[in-house]
Design a protein around this motif. Structure first.
Motif, short mmCIF file in Angstrom:
data_model
loop_
_atom_site.label_atom_id
_atom_site.label_comp_id
_atom_site.label_asym_id
_atom_site.label_seq_id
_atom_site.Cartn_x
_atom_site.Cartn_y
_atom_site.Cartn_z
N VAL A 37 0.86 -1.18 0.00
CA VAL A 37 0.00 0.00 0.00
C VAL A 37 0.90 1.23 0.00
O VAL A 37 1.76 1.38 0.87
CB VAL A 37 -0.93 0.03 1.24
CG1 VAL A 37 -1.78 1.30 1.26
CG2 VAL A 37 -1.81 -1.21 1.27
N GLN A 73 -11.61 4.69 -8.37
CA GLN A 73 -10.67 3.57 -8.51
C GLN A 73 -10.45 3.23 -9.98
O GLN A 73 -11.39 3.22 -10.77
CB GLN A 73 -11.19 2.33 -7.80
CG GLN A 73 -10.23 1.15 -7.94
CD GLN A 73 -10.89 -0.20 -7.70
OE1 GLN A 73 -11.56 -0.72 -8.58
NE2 GLN A 73 -10.69 -0.73 -6.53
N ARG A 75 -8.16 0.15 -12.20
CA ARG A 75 -7.34 -1.07 -12.15
C ARG A 75 -6.60 -1.15 -13.47
O ARG A 75 -7.21 -1.08 -14.53
CB ARG A 75 -8.21 -2.30 -11.96
CG ARG A 75 -7.42 -3.59 -11.87
CD ARG A 75 -8.37 -4.80 -11.74
NE ARG A 75 -7.67 -6.03 -11.52
CZ ARG A 75 -7.21 -6.80 -12.51
NH1 ARG A 75 -7.36 -6.45 -13.77
NH2 ARG A 75 -6.57 -7.93 -12.21
N TYR A 84 -3.79 -1.20 -8.52
CA TYR A 84 -5.03 -0.57 -8.09
C TYR A 84 -4.69 0.87 -7.70
O TYR A 84 -3.86 1.10 -6.83
CB TYR A 84 -5.64 -1.33 -6.90
CG TYR A 84 -6.04 -2.72 -7.28
CD1 TYR A 84 -7.30 -2.98 -7.83
CD2 TYR A 84 -5.15 -3.79 -7.14
CE1 TYR A 84 -7.65 -4.26 -8.22
CE2 TYR A 84 -5.51 -5.07 -7.52
CZ TYR A 84 -6.75 -5.30 -8.05
OH TYR A 84 -7.11 -6.56 -8.44
N VAL A 102 -11.92 -0.09 -1.77
CA VAL A 102 -10.60 -0.09 -1.11
C VAL A 102 -10.34 -1.39 -0.37
O VAL A 102 -9.27 -1.99 -0.51
CB VAL A 102 -10.46 1.12 -0.16
CG1 VAL A 102 -9.17 1.03 0.65
CG2 VAL A 102 -10.51 2.43 -0.95
N ALA A 105 -9.48 -4.26 -2.71
CA ALA A 105 -8.18 -4.09 -3.37
C ALA A 105 -7.02 -4.31 -2.41
O ALA A 105 -5.98 -4.86 -2.80
CB ALA A 105 -8.09 -2.71 -4.00
N CYS A 112 -1.62 -1.32 -4.11
CA CYS A 112 -2.56 -0.20 -4.17
C CYS A 112 -1.79 1.10 -4.02
O CYS A 112 -0.99 1.25 -3.09
CB CYS A 112 -3.57 -0.28 -3.03
SG CYS A 112 -4.69 -1.65 -3.11
#
Length: 171
Positions: A37, A73, A75, A84, A102, A105, A112
Motif C-alpha cells: 500500500v 478507482q 485497475r 489498483y 478499497v 483491493a 494499491c
C-alpha cells in the motif's frame, strides 16, 4: 537533463521534472508486490499522478494512467500484477472506503496506490508506505515548473525494505 532525481538522503529525493518524478515512480513500481500500500500525499499539482504513472510504467502497465478523481478507482494490468489506483479526494467518511472498493483491493492480487489517502491513515493500517510530495515553489524561476521534494515515510518492515531497495537504485 538527467532522468534521475537527486537523492538527498535514503528517504528523500528532489525531482526537477515530470520525467524525474516518473523515473522515481518506475523504480518504485519494480519493487512493489501484491498487498503493498502506497499512500500519496501532496497538494494539487504536487506530482502524485506523475509518480503513479511511473509506478505503473515500472510494473509494465501500458494503458494511459490518469487520476481517478471521479471514478475513485482504476485497475491497470501490469506484466505480473495489476495496479489498483485510488483517488480518495472526494471521500470524507471511512464508511465510504468499502463502497469505493478499497477493502477488496487491499487484500487482492496487486499493490494499491492511494492518492489523498492521508485522511484515512487509521483505516489503511500500519503496514504501508507514505509518500509526501511538495512543490518547491519558492525556489522556482519565473515561468518554469518548480522542483518537487519527495519524501518516503515507511510504516512497517515491508515498507522499510522497499525504501531501502529504492535508495540502492539511485546513487
Amino acid at each position: 537533463m538527467t532522468h534521475l532525481p537527486t537523492k538527498l538522503d535514503e528517504k528523500t529525493y528532489e525531482s526537477a521534472s515530470f520525467e524525474q518524478t516518473r523515473e522515481l515512480g518506475a523504480r518504485l513500481g519494480c519493487l512493489l508486490q501484491a498487498g503493498d500500500v502506497v499512500v500519496l500525499t501532496g497538494d494539487l499539482g504536487a506530482g502524485k499522478t506523475q509518480l503513479t504513472k511511473g509506478i505503473a510504467q515500472g510494473m509494465g502497465v501500458t494503458d494511459d494512467v490518469t487520476s481517478p478523481t471521479f471514478t475513485i478507482q482504476m485497475r491497470y494490468r501490469g506484466i505480473n500484477l495489476p495496479l489498483y489506483h485510488f483517488d480518495l479526494y472526494r471521500l470524507s467518511d471511512p464508511e465510504e472506503l468499502g463502497d469505493a472498493g478499497v477493502w477488496d483491493a487491499l487484500e487482492s492480487d496487486g499493490p494499491c496506490v492511494i492518492e489523498w489517502g492521508e485522511q484515512f491513515s487509521d483505516e489503511l493500517g500500519d503496514e504501508r508506505l507514505d509518500v509526501f510530495l511538495t512543490r518547491l515553489d519558492k525556489q522556482a524561476v519565473d515561468g518554469q515548473e518548480p522542483a518537487r521534494l519527495i519524501s518516503f515515510k515507511p510504516k512497517g518492515t515491508r515498507a522499510q525494505s522497499i525504501v531501502a531497495q529504492l535508495a540502492s537504485t539511485i546513487k
